[in-house]
Write a protein that holds these residues in place. Structure first.
Motif, mmCIF file in Angstrom:
data_model
loop_
_atom_site.group_PDB
_atom_site.id
_atom_site.type_symbol
_atom_site.label_atom_id
_atom_site.label_comp_id
_atom_site.label_asym_id
_atom_site.label_seq_id
_atom_site.Cartn_x
_atom_site.Cartn_y
_atom_site.Cartn_z
ATOM 1 N N GLN A 85 7.447 8.292 7.381
ATOM 2 C CA GLN A 85 6.370 8.271 8.373
ATOM 3 C C GLN A 85 5.849 9.682 8.630
ATOM 4 N N SER A 106 -3.940 2.729 7.876
ATOM 5 C CA SER A 106 -4.258 1.319 8.089
ATOM 6 C C SER A 106 -3.334 0.363 7.341
ATOM 7 N N PRO A 108 0.260 -1.355 6.263
ATOM 8 C CA PRO A 108 1.622 -1.529 6.775
ATOM 9 C C PRO A 108 2.635 -1.013 5.753
ATOM 10 N N ARG A 113 1.294 0.551 0.639
ATOM 11 C CA ARG A 113 1.325 1.877 1.275
ATOM 12 C C ARG A 113 1.925 2.914 0.322
#
Length: 137
Positions: A85, A106, A108, A113
């Motif tokens: 993250q 945007s 998940p 991702r």
């Protein structure tokens, strides 16, 4: 009073006025620039950069990238997710600083991702913010 006295008095007043203006020259210059911009006589001020310098962002990207890639086996999942993250956040910041498109915010967590993260890394390599894969070895 003679004419020479008036001339001397005028010179003294002119010198005092010049010294007064010079003491606040920055203020007067700023006012003149603002007035000129409002009247369209002077080009608008360049936009001020927001956020940290690009060099700092590049250092953060590289530092967090090394941590993510050299994660030891058996690392707790929560810690790995936190690092990912943080890495995504700094990648987004880098893209904003360079004006590059990204969709990391945007998407998940998951395979889409991860694909977007790799695409953004390639964009940053092309932009010169990150070293290429050959430089890492």
């Amino acid at each position: 009073m003679g004419v020479s006295l008036w001339i001397q008095l005028g010179v003294v007043v002119a010198i005092l006025a010049a010294l007064w203006v010079l003491a606040d020259a920055g203020t007067y210059r700023g006012r003149a620039l603002r007035a000129g911009r409002r009247l369209g006589l002077v080009d608008p001020a360049p936009p001020r950069p927001t956020g940290p310098p690009v060099e700092q962002i590049a250092a953060d990207v590289e530092r967090i990238r090394r941590c993510v890639r050299s994660a030891p086996p058996g690392m707790p999942v929560a810690q790995r997710r936190g690092w990912l993250q943080a890495y995504d956040d700094v990648l987004v910041e880098a893209c904003r600083a360079l004006g590059l498109e990204q969709a990391l915010e945007s998407l998940p967590p998951g395979s889409l991702r991860e694909l977007e993260r790799e695409r953004v890394e390639r964009l940053l390599v092309r932009a010169g913010l990150l070293p290429g894969r050959d430089a890492e070895r």
